[in-house]
Design an enzyme around this catalytic site. Structure first.
Site, PDB file in Angstrom:
ATOM      1  CG  ASN A 128      -0.232   0.058   2.534  1.00 48.47           C
ATOM      2  OD1 ASN A 128       0.999   0.100   2.572  1.00 48.47           O
ATOM      3  ND2 ASN A 128      -0.969   0.062   3.624  1.00 48.47           N
ATOM      4  CG  HIS A 151       3.617   0.194   4.751  1.00 45.24           C
ATOM      5  ND1 HIS A 151       2.784  -0.675   5.421  1.00 45.24           N
ATOM      6  CD2 HIS A 151       4.710  -0.538   4.413  1.00 45.24           C
ATOM      7  CE1 HIS A 151       3.351  -1.858   5.486  1.00 45.24           C
ATOM      8  NE2 HIS A 151       4.510  -1.810   4.883  1.00 45.24           N
ATOM      9  CD  GLU A 201      -0.062   0.470   7.377  1.00 48.44           C
ATOM     10  OE1 GLU A 201       0.311   0.646   6.203  1.00 48.44           O
ATOM     11  OE2 GLU A 201      -0.162  -0.657   7.878  1.00 48.44           O
TER      12      GLU A 201
END
Ligand code: GLP
Length: 283
Positions: A136, A138, A143
């Site tokens: 994602n 990160h 996050e």
């Protein structure tokens, strides 16, 4: 930001290891920011080999890892402290007291985050920060929606991160839901950032991180604003980059990368004598 594309995952990891080795050789008291994950195992194996074969010296260095799971003590085989001891620290001559990770079992986690930031500042900040990338986007465990000014703090892991790392824990139900991570702001203060991405499952997110718009939805896009960031990718991870030809041309012609090009061509992806042998055959 510069992007360096290498033919194989091994060549990409070797280049990352060489950049780290150069910091160890050039700085008096080098400070390294380190990362965990499957991608980094090849980097640490190479550094351990450089230590045992060439005497690469870790005795003067201090290290800070990006993150640690909340609730996992150092002895837990899933903790990042355990990972680092296993893959690197036990194989080189670093002093364990100079290796730092956030303490995921501290009684006061917020105080632990403040202490960790202070330790980094006291060491003078990172000379080189090694980074992987989550699916994602990160960095560490920053996050989506992590502020680009964020500092070390407790975070809740995103569902995608839990899915990605659950296999290491034998199922999502066994995985911690929180972690301590250094912030995006902490990472951006490193003097140099080196992001390593290998494998086709990183191709989509790497394209977003490198060529997409800067957004806190993808923490790695913050690196586009860093004054000295190198992204190293193997051909599979680089396969969705639009400007791949340009990045390859840059690496092939820039004087800055000359010594790394030469080393790569002499090794020919793991066959140190192959080039000399083939030269011998042809002359
Ligand atoms: C974890 C770490 C990240 C790392 C990521 C990628 O989530 N917290 O710092 O970048 O894993 O892991 P892998 O290399 O296994 O894909």
């Amino acid at each position: 930001m510069e992007v360096v594309i290498q033919s194989s995952a091994r060549a990409a990891a070797d280049l990352a290891a060489r950049l780290i080795a150069d910091v160890l050789r050039e700085k008096h008291r080098p400070v390294l920011g380190l990362a965990t994950g499957r991608t980094m195992e090849a980097v640490y194996a190479r550094l351990a080999a450089m230590h045992s074969e060439d005497g690469l010296n870790f005795s003067g260095c201090e290290t800070f890892n990006l993150d640690e799971y909340v609730g996992l003590p150092a002895e837990n085989p899933h903790s990042y402290r355990h990972y680092m001891n296993h893959h690197l620290f036990s194989k080189v001559n670093v002093y364990l007291r100079n290796t730092h990770l956030p303490d995921g079992v501290a009684a006061d986690l917020d105080a632990e985050c403040g202490r960790y930031e202070q330790l980094i500042a006291h060491a003078g900040g990172m000379d080189l920060q090694l980074l992987g990338i989550g699916r994602n986007g990160h960095l560490g465990f920053n996050e989506p929606l992590s502020s680009f000014q964020s500092r070390t703090r407790v975070v809740t892991l995103a569902p995608e991160t839990i899915r990605q790392n659950a296999r290491l824990f034998g199922g999502a139900e066994n995985m911690p839901r929180q972690a301590i991570t250094v912030g995006v702001g902490t990472i951006l203060e490193s003097r140099r950032c080196v992001l390593l991405a290998t494998g086709s499952d990183k191709a989509d997110i790497l394209a977003k991180a490198v060529e997409g718009p800067i957004t806190s939805m993808v923490s790695a896009t913050a690196l586009q604003m860093h004054p000295d960031c190198v992204v190293i990718a193997d051909a599979a991870a680089a396969s969705r980059l639009k400007e791949g030809d340009y990045y390859r041309a840059m690496f092939a012609s820039s004087p800055k990368w000359a010594k790394y090009r030469d080393a790569a061509s002499q090794r020919l992806d793991g066959h140190p004598n192959e080039m000399l042998l083939s030269r011998g055959r042809n002359t």
